[in-house]
Design an enzyme around this catalytic site. Structure first.
Site, PDB file in Angstrom:
ATOM      1  N   SER A   1     -23.433   7.751  19.697  1.00 32.49           N
ATOM      2  CA  SER A   1     -22.044   7.175  19.484  1.00 32.49           C
ATOM      3  C   SER A   1     -21.480   6.307  19.044  1.00 32.49           C
ATOM      4  CB  SER A   1     -21.153   8.378  20.355  1.00 32.49           C
ATOM      5  OG  SER A   1     -21.470   9.740  20.162  1.00 32.49           O
TER       6      SER A   1
ATOM      7  N   ASN B   1     -26.976  17.097  18.204  1.00 33.86           N
ATOM      8  CA  ASN B   1     -26.337  16.594  19.551  1.00 33.86           C
ATOM      9  C   ASN B   1     -25.726  15.449  20.111  1.00 33.86           C
ATOM     10  OD1 ASN B   1     -28.130  19.070  19.843  1.00 33.86           O
ATOM     11  ND2 ASN B   1     -30.071  18.199  18.744  1.00 33.86           N
ATOM     12  N   TYR B   2     -26.205  14.682  19.738  1.00 37.73           N
ATOM     13  CA  TYR B   2     -25.318  13.493  19.527  1.00 37.73           C
ATOM     14  C   TYR B   2     -24.574  12.121  19.476  1.00 37.73           C
ATOM     15  CZ  TYR B   2     -29.569  13.480  23.062  1.00 37.73           C
ATOM     16  OH  TYR B   2     -30.663  13.835  23.954  1.00 37.73           O
ATOM     17  N   LEU B   3     -24.036  12.375  18.101  1.00 44.01           N
ATOM     18  CA  LEU B   3     -22.987  11.637  17.803  1.00 44.01           C
ATOM     19  C   LEU B   3     -21.647  12.869  17.491  1.00 44.01           C
ATOM     20  CD1 LEU B   3     -25.349  10.306  14.432  1.00 44.01           C
ATOM     21  CD2 LEU B   3     -24.271   9.412  16.371  1.00 44.01           C
TER      22      LEU B   3
END
Length: 560
Positions: free
Chosen positions: A404, A517-519
Site C-alpha cells: 500500500s 488483496n494488498y492495496l
DNA sequence: CCCGCCACTTAGGAGGTGTATT
DNA sequence: AATACACCTCCTAAGTGGCGGG
C-alpha cells in the site's frame, strides 16, 4: 495502544456501518440460507460411445465410467502425460471399478478413451455453437440457481454468497509438481455437509440428510465439508461485497496503517538484533529484513509429500540462496531462486547490508543444500515476536503495508495533473505494477501476446499514416472541421501508444491480486478524486462492490 | 513447545462474455 | 454478421495464523 486501536476500530465501524459490533468473537445473530447447490448427477454415456481395453470393447460400470470420463476430458491437457498424474489416477480409478473390471484393466496405457474424448469435444463444440435462444435459456436457468441458492439473510441484510456450489467431482489438479495430482476428487453428498445457520434449516435434496446442523455464530461460514485429497475443510462463505467481509478488509488495512506509525522503531529493533548474541534472534532479524524489504511470505512448514515443494521466508533452505561478495557492480548480493506459493518462481538478485550478508554466511556454515537456512526460527516464533511489538502485527501485515505504501508513493511520483486520462491511467497501472513486481505476482504470458502486440502496432502505424494525411488536408483547406479531425486523430494515436506501452510492460505481471488483496482501496479512491479520473476507470463493477466502503468514506486528502 | 485442527485470505488459470473491429 | 480479443467471473488450490490439548 491495543485497547486504543480496538476502541477506535469499533468506533469507526459503528459510524461507518451504523450498527454496533457484537461482543467477543460473535459474527452474527441471524443467519438463514437454502444450503449449498449440488452438481447434477452423472449422466451415463450414450450407447454409441465406447471404451476399449487392449483393443476390445468394454462396458464399464457406472462408477468406473464416470471416472473414465474425467480422464478422457483432460486428454488434451499436458497433465495426462505426467507419470505422477497417471499413476495416481490409475490407482484411484481402479478403486472405483468392480471386481471384474479390476482384474481386466491393469494397465492405463492399454486404455483407449478415444471415443469418450471425441464425444466430450463434440459436446464442447455444440455448446459453443448454440443459438442465441439456447444460450439465453441456459443463462436463465443459471440465474434461477443463483436466485435460489446464491443469497442468504445475515442480520437483516440480504447478502450474496461467494461460492454456493458444492465442488463437483473430478481429478485433482495441483499446481507445480504436486505429489497428489491425478487423484480422484470424490463427489460430495449432503451426508458429508455440515450446515451452519440460525432460523429455518435448509431442506436437503430429496432422500438425503445433512451430516450435521449447527448454530455457531462465532464463525462466518454457512456450510462446510471435508475434501478427500488433503483432508482439509472447504467452506461456503459470503461474497467479498458483504458487510462482514468488508469490515474485515477495512480492519486489515487499519492494522497495516498502524504499522506505518511504528515501522521505524521495528526496523531499528531488527537492525539491532542482527548483532544479537542469540543465534535465534539473529535469524529472526534476518528473516524480518527479508520480509520487510522483499515482501516475502512468512513460510509456514508443510508436510512433506503432501504438497508441492514450495517455500516462504522462514522455510527457505540453503539451496535457495547464493551469496555473492560482488555482483554486477554491487557488493553483498543475495541471489534468491525458489518456488513460492502456487509454485511461482521467485528469482531476484538483491544487494543487502553487510551485517545481513555476514549473518547469512554464518547460517549456511556446515550445512547441506537441503538444510533449513533458519534452523532456529519458525513462523510461530516470528509472529509471537511481532505481536509483542504491535498488537495485531504478523508477518503478512508487512506485505499489506509495503504494497500500500508503495502504491501511494508511486502514484505521487508518476502522476502529472496536466496529463490526459489515458496517461493518468498508465501512471496508475505503473504504480500498481511496481507493487505486483514487489509481491512477485506473475502470470503466464497470454497465448496470443505476440500476435496481439503486432496487431496493435499495425493499427498504430495505420493511424500515423492517417494523421499525416489529415495534416496535409488541413494545410490545404484550413477548415475548422479539418482541424478537429487532426486533433481527434492525434488523441486516438496517443491512446493507442499508451495502450501498447502498458500492454508490453504487463506481459508477465498480474495486477489483479495486489489490487484486490494488498492495496488499501482508499489510496486509489483518493487518487481518482485528486486527479479527476472517474473511479470506474480503475475499478470494475465487482471491485467497486467489494470496495464500496472505501468509495463511500474516502476524501481526496486521505493518506494511508 | 509441538501438533493437529480450523477458519479465513490470497492466488493463478480456465473459460465465458461483451465489445470493438472488419 | 462474423471475428478477434480484452476483460471479467468463476473456480478452487494454496497459503497464513490462531487455538486448544497433551
Amino acid at each position: 495502544t491495543y485497547v486504543c486501536l480496538t476502541r477506535s476500530l469499533v468506533l469507526l465501524a459503528s459510524i461507518t456501518w451504523e450498527e454496533k459490533k457484537y461482543e467477543d468473537g460473535v459474527k452474527w445473530r441471524f443467519l438463514e440460507h437454502n444450503g449449498p447447490y449440488f452438481p447434477p448427477d452423472y449422466q451415463p454415456l450414450p450407447d454409441n460411445v465406447h471404451f476399449y481395453y487392449d483393443g476390445k470393447k468394454v462396458k464399464l460400470s457406472l462408477a468406473a465410467e464416470e471416472v473414465a470420463l474425467f480422464f478422457a476430458q483432460m486428454l488434451d491437457h499436458e497433465y495426462t502425460t505426467k507419470k505422477v498424474f497417471r499413476e495416481n489416477y490409475f490407482k484411484d480409478w481402479r478403486k472405483e471399478m468392480t471386481h471384474e473390471e479390476r482384474s481386466l484393466i491393469k494397465n492405463l496405457d492399454k486404455c483407449d478413451f478415444g471415443e469418450i474424448h471425441a464425444m466430450h469435444k463434440a459436446k464442447v463444440e455444440a455448446r459453443k455453437n448454440m443459438t442465441k435462444e439456447e444460450k439465453l435459456a441456459v443463462k436463465e436457468a443459471n440465474q434461477k440457481i443463483v436466485d435460489e441458492y446464491g443469497f442468504c439473510l445475515l442480520d437483516h441484510h440480504k447478502e450474496r454468497i461467494g461460492n454456493f456450489k458444492i465442488e463437483p467431482p473430478g481429478l485433482f489438479r495441483g499446481r507445480g509438481e504436486h505429489p497428489k495430482q491425478g487423484m480422484l476428487k470424490k463427489r460430495i453428498q449432503p451426508e458429508d455437509v455440515i450446515i451452519n445457520c440460525k432460523a429455518s434449516i435448509p431442506v436437503p435434496p430429496a432422500g438425503h440428510h445433512w451430516k450435521e446442523v449447527r448454530h455457531d455464530n462465532t464463525v462466518t461460514w454457512l456450510a462446510s465439508w471435508t475434501e478427500n485429497i488433503q483432508g482439509s475443510i472447504k467452506y461456503i462463505m459470503l461474497n467479498a461485497n458483504s458487510k462482514l467481509k468488508g469490515e474485515k478488509d477495512w480492519e486489515k488495512y487499519e492494522v497495516a496503517r498502524k504499522l506505518k506509525s511504528c515501522v521505524d522503531d521495528i526496523r531499528n529493533q531488527y537492525h539491532q538484533d542482527l548483532k544479537s548474541k542469540q543465534m535465534g534472534t539473529r535469524q529472526r532479524a534476518v528473516a524480518l529484513y527479508f520480509i520487510d524489504k522483499l515482501a516475502l511470505r512468512a513460510g509456514n512448514e508443510k508436510e512433506e509429500g503432501e504438497t508441492a515443494d514450495t517455500v516462504g521466508c522462514c522455510s527457505l533452505r540453503v539451496e535457495h540462496i547464493t551469496l555473492h561478495e560482488q555482483l554486477d557492480g554491487s557488493e553483498c548480493v543475495v541471489e534468491f531462486d525458489f518456488l513460492g506459493k502456487d509454485s511461482i518462481r521467485y528469482y531476484n538478485k538483491v544487494p543487502v547490508i553487510r551485517k545481513v550478508f555476514k549473518n547469512l554466511k554464518l547460517f549456511m556454515e556446515n550445512k547441506q543444500p537441503g538444510d533449513d537456512l533458519f534452523d532456529r526460527l519458525n513462523t510461530n516464533m516470528l509472529n509471537k515476536h511481532l505481536s509483542s511489538l504491535m498488537p495485531g502485527l504478523t508477518a503478512k501485515v508487512f506485505r499489506t503495508y509495503n504494497a500500500s505504501i508503495t502504491l501511494q508513493q508511486q502514484l505521487k511520483e508518476l502522476t502529472n495533473k496536466s496529463d490526459n486520462v489515458a496517461e493518468k491511467l498508465l501512471s496508475y497501472n505503473r504504480a500498481n505494477r511496481a507493487v505486483a513486481i514487489l509481491c512477485n505476482h506473475q502470470r503466464a504470458p497470454p497465448k496470443t501476446f505476440d500476435q496481439s502486440m503486432a496487431n496493435l502496432q499495425a493499427k498504430i502505424d495505420a493511424r500515423k499514416e492517417h494523421l499525416a494525411l489529415a495534416k496535409t488536408e488541413l494545410k490545404q483547406a484550413k477548415k475548422e472541421a479539418k482541424a478537429k479531425a487532426v486533433k481527434r486523430c492525434e488523441e486516438q494515436l496517443l491512446k493507442m501508444e499508451v495502450q501498447a506501452t502498458d500492454r508490453e510492460e504487463n506481459k508477465q505481471i498480474a495486477l489483479g491480486t495486489s489490487k484486490l488483496n494488498y492495496l488499501d482501496p482508499r489510496i486509489s479512491v483518493a487518487w481518482s478524486k485528486n486527479v479527476e479520473v472517474p473511479v470506474e476507470k480503475i475499478y470494475n463493477k465487482s471491485q467497486r462492490d467489494k470496495f464500496a466502503w472505501a468509495i463511500d468514506m474516502t476524501e481526496a486528502d486521505f493518506e494511508f
